[in-house]
Design an enzyme around this catalytic site. Sequence first.
Site, mmCIF file in Angstrom:
data_model
loop_
_atom_site.group_PDB
_atom_site.id
_atom_site.type_symbol
_atom_site.label_atom_id
_atom_site.label_comp_id
_atom_site.label_asym_id
_atom_site.label_seq_id
_atom_site.Cartn_x
_atom_site.Cartn_y
_atom_site.Cartn_z
ATOM 1 N N GLN A 286 29.685 126.003 53.539
ATOM 2 C CA GLN A 286 29.710 126.137 52.090
ATOM 3 C C GLN A 286 31.130 126.914 51.703
ATOM 4 O O GLN A 286 31.474 126.473 50.365
ATOM 5 C CB GLN A 286 28.345 126.923 51.526
ATOM 6 C CG GLN A 286 26.973 126.220 51.560
ATOM 7 C CD GLN A 286 26.145 126.599 50.796
ATOM 8 O OE1 GLN A 286 25.407 125.906 50.200
ATOM 9 N NE2 GLN A 286 25.798 128.018 50.791
ATOM 10 N N GLU A 289 34.091 124.893 50.737
ATOM 11 C CA GLU A 289 34.187 124.050 49.381
ATOM 12 C C GLU A 289 34.316 125.061 48.284
ATOM 13 O O GLU A 289 34.891 124.999 47.436
ATOM 14 C CB GLU A 289 32.741 123.403 49.300
ATOM 15 C CG GLU A 289 32.541 121.998 50.338
ATOM 16 C CD GLU A 289 31.439 121.126 50.047
ATOM 17 O OE1 GLU A 289 31.294 121.275 48.952
ATOM 18 O OE2 GLU A 289 31.082 120.649 50.993
ATOM 19 N N GLU A 290 33.535 126.162 48.394
ATOM 20 C CA GLU A 290 33.698 127.248 47.287
ATOM 21 C C GLU A 290 35.118 127.786 47.356
ATOM 22 O O GLU A 290 35.660 128.017 46.041
ATOM 23 C CB GLU A 290 32.763 128.485 47.776
ATOM 24 C CG GLU A 290 32.938 129.586 46.796
ATOM 25 C CD GLU A 290 32.072 130.837 47.152
ATOM 26 O OE1 GLU A 290 32.202 131.821 46.853
ATOM 27 O OE2 GLU A 290 31.335 130.792 47.945
ATOM 28 N N ARG A 291 35.770 128.090 48.508
ATOM 29 C CA ARG A 291 37.219 128.522 48.102
ATOM 30 C C ARG A 291 38.138 127.548 47.716
ATOM 31 O O ARG A 291 38.976 127.813 46.697
ATOM 32 C CB ARG A 291 37.716 129.216 49.459
ATOM 33 C CG ARG A 291 36.777 130.409 49.978
ATOM 34 C CD ARG A 291 36.782 130.853 51.340
ATOM 35 N NE ARG A 291 36.103 131.894 51.629
ATOM 36 C CZ ARG A 291 35.642 132.494 52.754
ATOM 37 N NH1 ARG A 291 35.838 131.599 53.812
ATOM 38 N NH2 ARG A 291 34.962 133.512 52.846
ATOM 39 N N ALA A 294 37.301 127.217 43.807
ATOM 40 C CA ALA A 294 37.868 128.316 43.194
ATOM 41 C C ALA A 294 39.573 128.347 42.978
ATOM 42 O O ALA A 294 39.922 128.557 41.816
ATOM 43 C CB ALA A 294 37.560 129.764 43.819
#
Length: 433
Positions: A286, A289-291, A294
């Site tokens: 996860q 995708e989060e990084r 952002a």
Amino acid sequence: MAVRAAGQIAGICHLYRSSSLGGFRTLSQNVSSSKHTPSNAPETTVDHLIYTPEHFALKESIKKIIDQEINPHVDQWEAEGKFPAHRIFKILGNAGILGVNKPVEYGGLGLDFSYSVAVSEELGNIRCGGIPMAIGVQTDMATPALARFGSHELKTEFLLPSILGDKVACLGVSEVGAGSDVSSIMTKAVRQGDEYVINGGKMWTTNGTQADWMCLLANTSDGPPHRNKSLICLPMDLPGVHIARQIDKMGMRSSDTAEVFFDDVRVPSKNVIGKEGMGFTYQMLQFQEERLWAVANTLTTMDIVIQETIDYTRQRKIFKMPVLHHQTVHFRLAELQTEVELLRSLLHRATALFIKGNDVTKLASMAKLKAGRLARELGDSCLQYWGGMGFTNDVLVSRFYRDSRLISIGGGADEVMLGIICKYMDTLPNPPR
């Protein structure tokens, strides 16, 4: 044409203005049917590395929603320390924006991750960092593992309403003594029959005071720290879930951030996402995708801050000459814009590799590291050229200065990114025996 991941639905959402929402969702059966590119797009389909006309159509539709439903209220929500997540998420859900790369059978559009990056870039037009961050938690932080590994029952109960905007999600990973060091979390979920009994607490929980459910990372055994954790879908209205407080932050003020405690909270064992004990691995996936999300989100805001600084310094005079005309100013802005473009190229390369199924942990970590450091550098430099106005709350540059400081902390601190990069470079020293 952008690369399509195997098995994805060849569809795209076309958004049109309506009296109630400013946009609604339809699915086209032919992804090549749309030929419209917004006139104000900085790049065209011909010269873009990963975006097609459909990406630009999606971005233009999101911009309309931002202009009509979000930006007119941002200052009020910043002052109040919270934005109406259920109302805004429902608008975005109706438009198909909360699940562009999620499965069609659960309300998503079934497109590849490049569309999620395009959404994130466009959300950078929101004139604060808190609301885009809250949306990103819903789309690319709390739900990717559920979409990839969750059971049909869990996806129906939690993913589908999150994509439609009927439920607000939050992510429960960080704790008081375990932020970037995910392996050190202490929250426990003990199996008792067909239930887990959960005790512990979570910190820095974005959307925490408004969320309907949490993607919770908890220890479900006493095994090794990388193999004893599970991700659990936890309804926030269960007995024993306590919202201790809404945390007062220096930035990201419109996004509510909660400290949450669990006191003998009972959750059905079927609420575990995927396999028990795989939570740490799922969470690391996860984070990719989060990084990337952002990084994409901050790029647009950095472009806007540079442009607004150019406009202001062109008008503002010092010693009878526009501030912009001083070589130290226009040279510095040129350097910053160059750095933004380099970061954009890294993001798009990582995205192109990711949608082909490659492990982009190294590139995502590099991009996240650079985004946090560049945001600090850019915010500080541009604020300086605004003089006294930059020290007020009346301009975007000061809000960006406060909000963007989180990029180097949340989702893995700079030091963690450096450690990951060194691991891939094989430069980490072996621990002493």
